[in-house]
Design a protein around this motif. Structure first.
Motif, PDB file in Angstrom:
ATOM      1  N   ILE A 175       0.829  -1.210   0.000  1.00 49.54           N
ATOM      2  CA  ILE A 175       0.000   0.000   0.000  1.00 49.54           C
ATOM      3  C   ILE A 175       0.866   1.264   0.000  1.00 49.54           C
ATOM      4  O   ILE A 175       0.639   2.202  -0.770  1.00 49.54           O
ATOM      5  CB  ILE A 175      -0.932   0.016   1.235  1.00 49.54           C
ATOM      6  CG1 ILE A 175      -1.934  -1.142   1.158  1.00 49.54           C
ATOM      7  CG2 ILE A 175      -1.652   1.358   1.350  1.00 49.54           C
ATOM      8  CD1 ILE A 175      -2.683  -1.403   2.450  1.00 49.54           C
ATOM      9  N   VAL A 176       1.899   1.273   0.859  1.00 48.63           N
ATOM     10  CA  VAL A 176       2.768   2.451   0.949  1.00 48.63           C
ATOM     11  C   VAL A 176       3.470   2.673  -0.393  1.00 48.63           C
ATOM     12  O   VAL A 176       3.582   3.801  -0.866  1.00 48.63           O
ATOM     13  CB  VAL A 176       3.798   2.302   2.096  1.00 48.63           C
ATOM     14  CG1 VAL A 176       4.829   3.423   2.059  1.00 48.63           C
ATOM     15  CG2 VAL A 176       3.085   2.287   3.447  1.00 48.63           C
ATOM     16  N   ASP A 177       3.899   1.580  -1.029  1.00 45.87           N
ATOM     17  CA  ASP A 177       4.565   1.714  -2.315  1.00 45.87           C
ATOM     18  C   ASP A 177       3.621   2.289  -3.375  1.00 45.87           C
ATOM     19  O   ASP A 177       4.006   3.168  -4.153  1.00 45.87           O
ATOM     20  CB  ASP A 177       5.115   0.352  -2.770  1.00 45.87           C
ATOM     21  CG  ASP A 177       6.109   0.508  -3.911  1.00 45.87           C
ATOM     22  OD1 ASP A 177       7.001   1.374  -3.793  1.00 45.87           O
ATOM     23  OD2 ASP A 177       5.990  -0.212  -4.922  1.00 45.87           O
ATOM     24  N   GLN A 178       2.375   1.817  -3.349  1.00 44.86           N
ATOM     25  CA  GLN A 178       1.353   2.353  -4.269  1.00 44.86           C
ATOM     26  C   GLN A 178       1.196   3.859  -4.080  1.00 44.86           C
ATOM     27  O   GLN A 178       1.189   4.630  -5.044  1.00 44.86           O
ATOM     28  CB  GLN A 178       0.001   1.706  -3.945  1.00 44.86           C
ATOM     29  CG  GLN A 178      -0.425   0.634  -4.921  1.00 44.86           C
ATOM     30  CD  GLN A 178      -1.800   0.086  -4.535  1.00 44.86           C
ATOM     31  OE1 GLN A 178      -2.300   0.309  -3.420  1.00 44.86           O
ATOM     32  NE2 GLN A 178      -2.410  -0.620  -5.462  1.00 44.86           N
ATOM     33  N   ALA A 179       1.078   4.255  -2.825  1.00 45.88           N
ATOM     34  CA  ALA A 179       0.877   5.676  -2.504  1.00 45.88           C
ATOM     35  C   ALA A 179       2.065   6.496  -2.981  1.00 45.88           C
ATOM     36  O   ALA A 179       1.900   7.539  -3.633  1.00 45.88           O
ATOM     37  CB  ALA A 179       0.685   5.841  -0.998  1.00 45.88           C
ATOM     38  N   ASP A 229      -5.045   9.026   2.804  1.00 45.61           N
ATOM     39  CA  ASP A 229      -6.248   9.492   3.483  1.00 45.61           C
ATOM     40  C   ASP A 229      -7.450   9.476   2.540  1.00 45.61           C
ATOM     41  O   ASP A 229      -8.540   9.058   2.903  1.00 45.61           O
ATOM     42  CB  ASP A 229      -5.990  10.906   4.021  1.00 45.61           C
ATOM     43  CG  ASP A 229      -6.903  11.236   5.184  1.00 45.61           C
ATOM     44  OD1 ASP A 229      -7.352  10.275   5.862  1.00 45.61           O
ATOM     45  OD2 ASP A 229      -7.169  12.419   5.416  1.00 45.61           O
ATOM     46  N   THR A 230      -7.224   9.927   1.302  1.00 41.52           N
ATOM     47  CA  THR A 230      -8.284   9.941   0.297  1.00 41.52           C
ATOM     48  C   THR A 230      -8.824   8.542   0.036  1.00 41.52           C
ATOM     49  O   THR A 230     -10.006   8.354  -0.223  1.00 41.52           O
ATOM     50  CB  THR A 230      -7.745  10.559  -1.022  1.00 41.52           C
ATOM     51  OG1 THR A 230      -7.207  11.843  -0.708  1.00 41.52           O
ATOM     52  CG2 THR A 230      -8.836  10.706  -2.054  1.00 41.52           C
ATOM     53  N   GLN A 231      -7.924   7.537   0.114  1.00 38.01           N
ATOM     54  CA  GLN A 231      -8.337   6.138  -0.079  1.00 38.01           C
ATOM     55  C   GLN A 231      -9.011   5.566   1.168  1.00 38.01           C
ATOM     56  O   GLN A 231      -9.372   4.386   1.186  1.00 38.01           O
ATOM     57  CB  GLN A 231      -7.116   5.267  -0.404  1.00 38.01           C
ATOM     58  CG  GLN A 231      -6.250   5.771  -1.540  1.00 38.01           C
ATOM     59  CD  GLN A 231      -6.820   5.414  -2.900  1.00 38.01           C
ATOM     60  OE1 GLN A 231      -7.261   4.294  -3.110  1.00 38.01           O
ATOM     61  NE2 GLN A 231      -6.842   6.372  -3.807  1.00 38.01           N
ATOM     62  N   GLY A 232      -9.091   6.366   2.227  1.00 37.77           N
ATOM     63  CA  GLY A 232      -9.709   5.892   3.476  1.00 37.77           C
ATOM     64  C   GLY A 232      -8.854   4.892   4.229  1.00 37.77           C
ATOM     65  O   GLY A 232      -9.363   4.049   4.967  1.00 37.77           O
TER      66      GLY A 232
END
Ligand code: TTP
Ligand code: MN
Ligand code: MN
Ligand code: MN
Length: 368
Positions: A175-179, A229-232
């Protein structure tokens, strides 16, 4: 006195950064006891005493086999009178009275429970304890003022006190890599902290973010946090901006062991993994997980990785060794040679160990 003439059973170097400390060792019954006393001393804000017990435990972690008799410890560093007394008692009777009574004490148990709340340190926990607070639930309907971190900590108390697995850490990594890729293509993320040292579980997940083009990383954290944050995906976050450049006291002497990178202390909302276990379905489909994000300029990356990989005692001894033995000053940003009066550059951890005149210790052997 034939015993005294025998050579020592073990030899162990003084500083934790001079020796290998694997995750698995042969003296856990002793180290757990000493670490409990270290924790209790920390609750009493006696740092010197706490570090002394931590050091004693750490020396036992490096021994190649389980200690049977107190005599085997002759000549080892960092084993004070008090630690030796506790070890001796455990070797002879199977347990230490001091350790067991500390473990059972109301104060230890309350401090353990209260400092287990994210956002609550020893000072706050101690004040609450003196005001009669014993458990997190005592705070729910009390007058005590809680800041935002503490409110989140209380709200997610159970999840945050459940160990994070390596699989969960890896899922967070994806997830962090995606962001990060979404807001700055080409940026790199590195898993640091306990998981980099090979731990199979941890209390949080630590990541270091950088970009090979120096300067590209500036202002990255707010963008990453905003994307998440936008992705919740965030239940809580507190971002602190880089305070390295604007500080007056210069890079060689930070105020404490806190560094000055742009960082984010957060709580992720991690959706349960595909093979969702039944107990999850009964409550909720997600788990609150503590995540630390740090952004480093590429030129400081090696120092940042070294500084964020730990363990805390390993870091403490690296810095102490640099100062006391090499007359250098090491932190998560740089290495300063006080004799030559210049900063020493490095692009890898290996290089930093070499500049310090230390044998390279891989991350899996830094579990001091
Ligand atoms: P932690 O995440 O606290 O500890 P850990 O990952 O070793 O163990 P756990 O499994 O319990 O999470 O800290 C990781 C490293 O980050 C540690 O070596 C110290 C470093 N660190 C800093 O350099 N500056 C800081 O402000 C903090 C909080 C940690
Ligand atoms: Mn960690
Ligand atoms: Mn920790
Ligand atoms: Mn952390």
């Amino acid at each position: 006195d034939k015993l005294r003439l025998d050579p020592p059973e073990f030899t162990v170097k003084n500083y934790a950064c001079q020796r290998r400390t694997p995750l698995k060792h042969n003296n856990t019954h002793l180290t757990h006891a000493l670490e409990l006393l270290a924790e209790s001393a920390a609750f009493g804000e006696n740092e010197g005493r706490s570090v002394a017990f931590t050091r004693a435990a750490s020396v036992l972690k490096t021994l190649p086999r389980s200690v049977q008799r107190i005599e085997e410890l002759r000549g080892l560093p960092c084993l004070g009178e008090h630690s030796l007394r506790v070890i001796k008692e455990i070797l002879e009777y199977g347990a230490s009275q001091e350790v067991e009574s500390t473990r059972q004490s109301e104060q230890y148990q309350a401090m353990k429970a209260l400092t287990g709340i994210f956002g609550v340190g020893v000072k706050t926990a101690d004040r609450w304890y003196r005001e009669g607070v014993r458990r997190p639930s005592d705070l729910m309907d009390s007058e005590q003022k809680l800041n935002q971190a503490q409110q989140a900590g209380l709200q997610h108390y159970k999840d945050l006190n459940t160990c994070v697995s390596k699989a969960e850490a890896d899922a967070i990594g994806v997830i962090v890599d995606q962001a990060v890729q979404a807001v700055l293509p080409g940026a790199q993320i590195t898993l640091t902290g306990g998981f980099r040292r090979g731990k199979e579980s941890g209390h949080d997940v630590d990541f270091l973010i950088t970009h090979p083009e120096e300067g590209k990383e500036e202002g990255l954290m707010p963008k990453v946090v905003n994307w998440l944050d936008t992705q919740g995906l965030l239940l809580y976050q507190k971002t602190t901006r880089n305070s390295y450049l604007e500080s007056k006291d210069g890079p060689a002497r930070p105020p404490s062991n806190m560094d000055r990178f742009e960082r984010c202390f957060s709580i992720f909302k991690l959706e349960s993994q595909s093979c969702s276990p039944p107990e999850r379905e009964k409550s909720h489909q997600w788990k609150a997980v503590r995540v630390d994000l740090v952004v480093s300029p590429f030129s400081q990356f090696a120092f940042a990785v070294l500084g964020w990989t730990g363990s805390k005692l390993f870091e403490r001894d690296l810095r102490r060794y640099a100062g006391q033995v090499k007359n250098m000053s090491l932190n998560s940003h740089s290495l300063f040679d006080s004799h030559q009066r210049c900063f020493l550059r490095a692009t890898s951890e290996e290089e930093i160990f070499s500049l310090l005149g230390l044998e390279y210790i891989p991350a899996c052997d830094r579990n001091a």
